[in-house]
Structure formats: structure tokens, C-alpha cells
Design a protein around this motif. Structure first.
Motif, PDB file in Angstrom:
ATOM      1  N   UNK A 179      89.028  77.629  70.104  1.00 44.84           N
ATOM      2  CA  UNK A 179      90.435  77.659  69.732  1.00 44.84           C
ATOM      3  C   UNK A 179      90.892  76.951  68.850  1.00 44.84           C
ATOM      4  N   UNK A 180      90.565  75.591  68.622  1.00 45.45           N
ATOM      5  CA  UNK A 180      91.095  74.623  67.579  1.00 45.45           C
ATOM      6  C   UNK A 180      90.241  73.507  67.572  1.00 45.45           C
ATOM      7  N   UNK A 181      90.194  72.714  66.538  1.00 45.09           N
ATOM      8  CA  UNK A 181      89.473  71.228  66.648  1.00 45.09           C
ATOM      9  C   UNK A 181      90.132  70.614  67.948  1.00 45.09           C
ATOM     10  N   UNK A 182      89.339  69.529  68.355  1.00 46.94           N
ATOM     11  CA  UNK A 182      89.725  68.780  69.588  1.00 46.94           C
ATOM     12  C   UNK A 182      89.179  67.251  69.292  1.00 46.94           C
ATOM     13  N   UNK A 183      89.999  66.410  69.765  1.00 48.29           N
ATOM     14  CA  UNK A 183      89.732  64.867  69.823  1.00 48.29           C
ATOM     15  C   UNK A 183      88.852  65.010  70.950  1.00 48.29           C
ATOM     16  N   UNK A 184      88.138  63.861  71.353  1.00 47.00           N
ATOM     17  CA  UNK A 184      87.085  63.668  72.465  1.00 47.00           C
ATOM     18  C   UNK A 184      88.087  63.541  73.579  1.00 47.00           C
TER      19      UNK A 184
ATOM     20  N   UNK B 224      96.365  63.844  60.857  1.00 46.07           N
ATOM     21  CA  UNK B 224      97.660  62.915  61.385  1.00 46.07           C
ATOM     22  C   UNK B 224      97.230  61.470  61.800  1.00 46.07           C
ATOM     23  N   UNK B 225      96.180  61.331  62.045  1.00 39.47           N
ATOM     24  CA  UNK B 225      95.630  59.940  62.632  1.00 39.47           C
ATOM     25  C   UNK B 225      94.114  59.902  62.146  1.00 39.47           C
ATOM     26  N   UNK B 226      94.172  58.957  61.104  1.00 38.53           N
ATOM     27  CA  UNK B 226      92.540  58.744  60.646  1.00 38.53           C
ATOM     28  C   UNK B 226      91.667  57.918  61.683  1.00 38.53           C
ATOM     29  N   UNK B 227      92.390  57.426  62.670  1.00 40.28           N
ATOM     30  CA  UNK B 227      91.499  56.502  63.707  1.00 40.28           C
ATOM     31  C   UNK B 227      90.642  57.784  64.560  1.00 40.28           C
ATOM     32  N   UNK B 228      91.167  58.829  64.680  1.00 35.65           N
ATOM     33  CA  UNK B 228      90.459  59.992  65.497  1.00 35.65           C
ATOM     34  C   UNK B 228      89.636  60.681  64.802  1.00 35.65           C
TER      35      UNK B 228
END
Length: 158
Positions: free
Chosen positions: A44-49, A83-87
Motif C-alpha cells: 500500500x505504501x512505505x511504513x514506519x516500524x 518528513x522526519x529523518x529520525x524515522x
């Protein structure tokens, strides 16, 4: 009123267990072919863990172990979130897509056996009920300041 509440509790419990059992059945069949619901989710789309952990109601450690195995096999990769390089975002690779392409017909058979037994009117009613419940849960999550579960947009074919 108590009887009505008990009936609603029963419906909610039955619905939850039915979905859980279907998901386990699908997971088991996909696993036999080297695929997983996780990979299907990533299409569907890339996801954060953290989104994956929340959606599948899994401990972050379990998601990390699954991610590491999939990454080791070249089926997913991680990239910085714009939108957030920490993730890092987990994305499916071409090899992961190819594996899913091979097993999606199996997924479709299982879903077809379960939902194909419903009449067109039952499917339409179920679809309307699920859309209604999704809107209500969206409202309840916002009201309670609960993070959204990042459910992918449903595609319906009634």
C-alpha cells in the motif's frame, strides 16, 4: 438494556475472533509460500516500524525481527522518512513484490471462499457496516487522542 449490551458485546467478540482466525489462516497459507501479511501491508505504501507494530498489534521487537529477516532476504528495505529523518520507512523491494505476485492468487482464494459465500446484498450490507464502524472509530480515536492505526484504504468490489 443489559441484554442489548450483552448482545453487542457478543457480536463484537465474534467479529474480532472471526477476523483474527481469518488473518491467521491467511498468514499460515502465505507463509508456506514465503510471503506474509506484512509484505502485503507494505504494498500500500512505505511504513514506519511503529505503524506496523500498531496495525498488527505486535511488540516493536517482533516487528524488528520480522523486518530484519525480510531485509536479509532482500524483500524489503529501509529509507529515511522524508518528513522526519529520525524515522526509517520500510518499503517492499521488487523481489518482495514478485513473491507477493505469486501468492496473491492464494490470498484471493481464501478471501473468495469466505466472502464469496455471501450474497450481493450481504456484501453490500457488510461493506456499509464496516464503513460506518471505521468512521465511528476515527471519531472515537480523535476524541480520546488515540493514535490512528494507519489502516490502508479499503478497496471494495461489491
Amino acid at each position: 438494556m443489559e441484554s442489548h449490551q450483552s448482545g453487542l458485546r457478543g457480536i463484537a467478540t465474534t467479529f474480532g475472533w472471526t477476523w483474527y482466525r481469518m488473518r491467521r489462516l491467511i498468514d499460515a497459507h502465505l507463509a508456506c509460500e514465503g510471503a506474509s501479511m506484512l509484505r502485503a501491508f507494505l504494498v500500500e505504501q512505505p511504513r514506519r516500524s511503529t505503524d506496523i507494530s500498531s496495525f498488527f498489534d505486535q511488540a516493536p521487537r517482533s516487528v524488528t525481527q520480522a523486518r530484519d529477516a525480510l531485509e536479509h532476504n532482500g524483500l524489503v528495505f529501509r529509507s529515511p522518512a522524508p518528513d522526519d529523518r529520525r524515522f526509517k520507512l520500510m518499503q517492499i523491494t521488487d523481489a518482495g513484490q514478485a513473491t507477493l505476485g505469486l501468492v496473491m492468487p492464494l490470498y484471493d482464494v481464501i478471501v473468495g471462499q469466505a466472502f464469496g459465500s455471501l450474497t450481493a446484498d450481504e456484501i453490500e450490507g457488510l461493506d456499509a457496516a464496516i464503513e460506518h464502524l471505521n468512521r465511528l472509530v476515527d471519531h472515537l480515536e480523535a476524541k480520546a487522542s488515540v493514535p490512528e492505526t494507519q489502516v490502508p484504504a479499503a478497496t471494495t468490489s461489491a
